[in-house]
Motif scaffolding. Structure first.
Motif, mmCIF file in Angstrom:
data_model
loop_
_atom_site.group_PDB
_atom_site.id
_atom_site.type_symbol
_atom_site.label_atom_id
_atom_site.label_comp_id
_atom_site.label_asym_id
_atom_site.label_seq_id
_atom_site.Cartn_x
_atom_site.Cartn_y
_atom_site.Cartn_z
ATOM 1 N N GLU A 33 0.346 -1.241 -0.114
ATOM 2 C CA GLU A 33 0.174 -0.455 0.098
ATOM 3 C C GLU A 33 0.411 0.705 0.059
ATOM 4 O O GLU A 33 2.294 1.422 0.881
ATOM 5 C CB GLU A 33 -0.240 -0.115 1.250
ATOM 6 N N ASN A 34 0.003 2.119 -0.666
ATOM 7 C CA ASN A 34 0.751 3.825 0.112
ATOM 8 C C ASN A 34 2.007 3.834 -0.329
ATOM 9 O O ASN A 34 2.278 5.438 0.171
ATOM 10 C CB ASN A 34 0.232 3.803 1.322
ATOM 11 N N GLN A 35 2.938 3.151 -1.134
ATOM 12 C CA GLN A 35 4.106 3.745 -1.388
ATOM 13 C C GLN A 35 4.149 4.141 -2.921
ATOM 14 O O GLN A 35 3.704 3.371 -4.292
ATOM 15 C CB GLN A 35 5.138 2.893 -1.274
ATOM 16 N N SER A 36 4.956 5.169 -3.698
ATOM 17 C CA SER A 36 4.963 5.214 -4.609
ATOM 18 C C SER A 36 5.607 4.712 -5.936
ATOM 19 O O SER A 36 7.057 4.630 -4.621
ATOM 20 C CB SER A 36 4.843 6.685 -5.344
ATOM 21 N N THR A 53 -7.163 4.831 -8.795
ATOM 22 C CA THR A 53 -7.613 5.552 -8.647
ATOM 23 C C THR A 53 -6.844 5.139 -7.112
ATOM 24 O O THR A 53 -6.130 5.256 -7.170
ATOM 25 C CB THR A 53 -9.183 5.819 -7.993
ATOM 26 N N HIS A 54 -7.715 6.917 -6.420
ATOM 27 C CA HIS A 54 -6.766 6.747 -4.913
ATOM 28 C C HIS A 54 -7.124 5.355 -4.115
ATOM 29 O O HIS A 54 -6.136 5.337 -3.211
ATOM 30 C CB HIS A 54 -6.829 7.976 -4.307
ATOM 31 N N TYR A 55 -8.498 5.095 -3.683
ATOM 32 C CA TYR A 55 -9.134 4.641 -2.118
ATOM 33 C C TYR A 55 -8.817 2.824 -2.765
ATOM 34 O O TYR A 55 -8.462 2.848 -3.554
ATOM 35 C CB TYR A 55 -10.661 5.015 -2.046
ATOM 36 N N ALA A 81 -10.044 0.214 -1.430
ATOM 37 C CA ALA A 81 -11.699 -0.231 -1.909
ATOM 38 C C ALA A 81 -11.083 -0.350 -3.721
ATOM 39 O O ALA A 81 -11.682 -1.666 -3.877
ATOM 40 C CB ALA A 81 -12.724 -0.388 -1.055
ATOM 41 N N ALA A 82 -11.819 0.636 -3.951
ATOM 42 C CA ALA A 82 -11.327 1.124 -5.124
ATOM 43 C C ALA A 82 -10.418 0.168 -6.368
ATOM 44 O O ALA A 82 -10.886 -0.452 -7.339
ATOM 45 C CB ALA A 82 -11.742 2.749 -5.904
ATOM 46 N N ASP A 83 -9.490 0.221 -5.798
ATOM 47 C CA ASP A 83 -7.992 -0.166 -6.272
ATOM 48 C C ASP A 83 -8.226 -2.264 -6.189
ATOM 49 O O ASP A 83 -7.995 -2.578 -7.180
ATOM 50 C CB ASP A 83 -6.642 0.264 -6.186
ATOM 51 N N TYR A 84 -8.714 -2.192 -5.038
ATOM 52 C CA TYR A 84 -9.160 -3.504 -5.284
ATOM 53 C C TYR A 84 -9.258 -4.315 -6.314
ATOM 54 O O TYR A 84 -9.552 -5.764 -6.544
ATOM 55 C CB TYR A 84 -8.887 -3.952 -3.819
ATOM 56 N N LEU A 85 -10.876 -3.971 -5.902
ATOM 57 C CA LEU A 85 -12.291 -4.228 -7.000
ATOM 58 C C LEU A 85 -11.548 -4.392 -8.094
ATOM 59 O O LEU A 85 -11.579 -4.868 -9.545
ATOM 60 C CB LEU A 85 -13.177 -3.047 -6.464
ATOM 61 N N ALA A 86 -11.222 -2.644 -8.914
ATOM 62 C CA ALA A 86 -10.414 -3.073 -10.101
ATOM 63 C C ALA A 86 -9.897 -3.899 -11.286
ATOM 64 O O ALA A 86 -9.435 -3.772 -11.795
ATOM 65 C CB ALA A 86 -9.843 -1.389 -10.542
ATOM 66 N N SER A 102 -17.315 3.313 -4.282
ATOM 67 C CA SER A 102 -16.025 2.804 -3.689
ATOM 68 C C SER A 102 -15.127 3.846 -3.552
ATOM 69 O O SER A 102 -13.873 3.440 -2.727
ATOM 70 C CB SER A 102 -15.462 1.510 -4.131
ATOM 71 N N THR A 103 -14.938 4.741 -4.681
ATOM 72 C CA THR A 103 -13.790 5.895 -4.403
ATOM 73 C C THR A 103 -14.056 6.790 -2.478
ATOM 74 O O THR A 103 -12.862 7.893 -3.126
ATOM 75 C CB THR A 103 -14.270 6.713 -5.805
ATOM 76 N N SER A 104 -14.551 7.215 -2.510
ATOM 77 C CA SER A 104 -14.684 7.385 -0.550
ATOM 78 C C SER A 104 -14.530 6.645 -0.074
ATOM 79 O O SER A 104 -14.344 6.951 1.314
ATOM 80 C CB SER A 104 -15.687 8.008 -0.747
#
Length: 204
Positions: free
Chosen positions: A7-10, A40-42, A44-49, A59-61
């Motif tokens: 997670e969360n590291q570029s 996207t950023h969040y 859940a949305a990324d895991y679903l994508a 899921s984007t929020s």
């Protein structure tokens, strides 16, 4: 196939970083996908994508409960089942199969478990195949038992807890070191446990 997401590291935070020595070793030995980006950023949305190629707008929020982010989208799990193949989720520090809420502290996070949001996965299948594990990097629990017995499904979705996936306590450097340490414990014992056929090989 085993899918694990940190997670969360570029890219620039990890590649070349002194706080991610094992990840950089893997990058040198296995290669780097430089043209891949988050949807996207969040989380859940990324895991679903990743698992369905799309995500519901809610899921984007973020997804604190299943209901707002539930989706009828076709997905890897449903497609594998239709094709006669198998899948299983292995979630660190999830308290019970198919848990529909996050744990406390730096434990299990609901948004890191896409399986629970797909309405075409019935409760029985979810309870049977979305499994809690104490740690994916410990030689115990459902994942390691399947690995030892060479009974892993066609697709294994593994989600470390937040202490292990680079969302833990401390500075960015401390989080990165924790994730790198976890990954170093998770991967190296694999080669002797996996049947390697033909020209296939593990790059590390």
């Amino acid at each position: 196939v085993v899918v694990v997401m940190l997670e969360n590291q570029s890219y620039r935070d990890v590649i070349g970083s002194p706080y991610a020595p094992f990840q950089n070793r893997l990058a040198r030995q296995c290669g780097v996908a430089t043209a891949m980006f988050a949807a996207t950023h969040y989380s859940a949305a990324d895991y679903l994508a990743v698992s369905a190629g799309q995500y519901p707008p809610a899921s984007t929020s973020g997804c604190n409960t299943v209901g707002p982010c539930a989706t009828t989208a076709d997905n890897l799990y449903h497609q594998l089942g239709r094709g006669g193949l198998t899948w299983r989720g292995y979630l660190e520090r999830m308290r019970s199969p198919c848990q529909g809420h996050s744990g406390g502290g730096y434990g299990y996070k609901l948004g890191h478990n896409p399986i629970v949001f797909y309405t075409d996965i019935g409760r029985h299948a979810c309870d049977a195949d979305d499994l809690p594990v104490p740690s994916l990097a410990v030689r115990a629990g459902a994942f390691w038992l399947a690995l030892e017995n060479q009974t892993l499904p066609s697709l294994s979705w593994g989600s470390p807890d937040r202490a292990d996936d680079s969302e833990g306590p401390g500075t960015g450097a401390a989080q990165e070191l924790a994730a790198d340490k976890w990954l170093r414990a998770f991967l190296p014992s694999w080669p002797r446990r996996l049947p390697i056929a033909g020209a296939a090989r593990l790059c590390w």
